[in-house]
Design a protein around this motif. Sequence first.
Motif, PDB file in Angstrom:
ATOM      1  N   ALA A   1       0.809  -1.223   0.000  1.00 18.85           N
ATOM      2  CA  ALA A   1       0.000   0.000   0.000  1.00 18.85           C
ATOM      3  C   ALA A   1       0.839   1.268   0.000  1.00 18.85           C
ATOM      4  O   ALA A   1       0.300   2.368  -0.228  1.00 18.85           O
TER       5      ALA A   1
ATOM      6  N   SER B   1       0.620   3.387  -3.278  1.00 17.23           N
ATOM      7  CA  SER B   1      -0.623   4.140  -3.446  1.00 17.23           C
ATOM      8  C   SER B   1      -0.693   5.301  -2.472  1.00 17.23           C
ATOM      9  O   SER B   1      -1.252   6.359  -2.790  1.00 17.23           O
ATOM     10  N   ARG B   2      -0.106   5.151  -1.283  1.00 19.92           N
ATOM     11  CA  ARG B   2      -0.067   6.264  -0.332  1.00 19.92           C
ATOM     12  C   ARG B   2       0.767   7.417  -0.880  1.00 19.92           C
ATOM     13  O   ARG B   2       0.413   8.592  -0.703  1.00 19.92           O
TER      14      ARG B   2
ATOM     15  N   ALA C   1       1.203   8.170  -4.046  1.00 22.62           N
ATOM     16  CA  ALA C   1       0.405   8.827  -5.090  1.00 22.62           C
ATOM     17  C   ALA C   1      -0.676   9.707  -4.477  1.00 22.62           C
ATOM     18  O   ALA C   1      -0.905  10.839  -4.935  1.00 22.62           O
ATOM     19  N   ALA C   2      -1.329   9.208  -3.453  1.00 19.27           N
ATOM     20  CA  ALA C   2      -2.381   9.998  -2.792  1.00 19.27           C
ATOM     21  C   ALA C   2      -1.794  11.220  -2.110  1.00 19.27           C
ATOM     22  O   ALA C   2      -2.424  12.288  -2.064  1.00 19.27           O
TER      23      ALA C   2
END
Length: 566
Positions: free
Chosen positions: A492, A495-496, A498-499
């Motif tokens: 994860a 994705s963190r 990118a967020a």
Amino acid sequence: MYVLLVASAFNSLTQRVHAELRDRGHRVAVELAVPGTAWPEAVHRHRPDLVLAPMLRTALPEDVWTAYTCLVVHPGPVGDRGPASLDHAVQDGEDRWGVTVLQAVAELDAGDVWATVGCPVPPVAKSDLYRGEIADAALEAVHLAVERFASGTYVPRPQTEGRTRPALRQEQRRIDWEADGTDRVLRLLRAADSRPGVRDRLLGGDWYLIGGHREDGLRGRPGELLATRAGALCRATADGAVWIPELRAVRPPGGPAAPRLPATLALGERLPRLPERPAPPEAGPYRPVWSDIGYREEGRAGFLSFSFPGGAMGTTHCRRLLEAYRAACARPTSVLVLGGGRDFFSNGIHLGVIEAAADPAAESWDNINAMDDLVEAVLTTTDRLVVSALGGNAAAGGVMLALAADEVWCRSGVVLNPHYRLMGLYGSEYWTYTLPRRVGAAVADRLTAEALPLGAAAAHRLGLVDRTVPCAPGDFGAETERLATRLADLPATGSRIAAKKAARDRDEARRPLAAHREAELARMRRTFLDPDAPYHALRRAFVRKERASAVTGPAEQDAAPGPAAC
């Protein structure tokens, strides 16, 4: 219960006792035992259930300890008495020590014992030990003693024997550079850190040497100055050499105390031409080869460690750390950890360097801008997760530096002071963005207005901290490495990241970081340029260990963040 803390200063241990007793539901107040004030009368006005003295340089008067149960925290095992217990332990090379909570009586440190807790003595400076192992043992003993007092049934045990050792004089701390080997020199330096320092004659002047780290490679004639590194001096011993980070000029007769300064800055033009020996790649604050900044990697996690004396970060410290941060960001990691050491994370701008500057207002301005540049670099890092790892305390801009990261991890014994008010400053370091982002506008206003210390547990409950790490001070680095490498390997994490970038873009569109900085610095600049602003008197009093008439309350001067000792 209503517990009144009586202390000579609102120092790190007093702040931690204050924070943790409040966390346990007690009502807590503080009175400073300052010479020339009517503090004994103030104790009677409080009418507390219990008087607790976490750090006291003066004896409690008889009319206080006969009227109330008064418990004194002594940084030594049962039977070891006197004002320099910890100094003796470090200088004598003890490997175990302890903390005793005892009842105040006429004879110093001779009262009945309410609690005692032992602890190891690692090879670190006295002030680091005091804020680490000694503070952990003290809090365990304090909680035990308070619980025993509250029960109403516990009978403290009398001391059957004891030895009272006087304060160490400078003659007992003196380094014989011709005869003393590195191990003894380090014990002497560590035992005097950060007060009073080891008095010495150097380059025609009288100085207190503050701090010491081993150098294994350089050699020279005993006492000879060999090199410099990041403001520190390397000086030869009888069998090796040591790095001395700071000096403080001996106070002239009738003059004010001088500030602690990086050694090369303190010597100024006295310093002869010496080679600057940059730290090798394997160096770091808590590694065998010493440097105040170090970097290493473990898998996909990078670790940028730093440790500046007293947690104070001058303009040069900030710029060097920013350079190291940018270099770390050029590495192929997905997680970057800032800090991770056992002592202070950061206390913000360097009040000592500012006070010693030819133009303190100009140096204040340069220093705060250098801090802002560093914090901005952390805030705008969007290609990896950044973790602030606090093994030790943080205050003012140091807290805001930590909050610039994506996650904040604290050792369970850490104390945070997320405010600037006690130094008469509005503050910068993008706090108007990071603090409300963490805790909300209302809580941010309360924290900065109340100006009270927070323990790690309370900071975690508020959302100021993401993780508390219950471990010994010396284990925090290894625990941080374990957690960070695991974070870097999590699916994860990508994705963190990118967020994170998307969130930063949204926040920038809502209000640019530059707008926060401009508004904060406008208020700071007005303060710096106003010679009558309380900041100047408060800074001078803090650095030179004086009382300032600008202080509005008895706790404020000693609670002020800065390059504090223990």
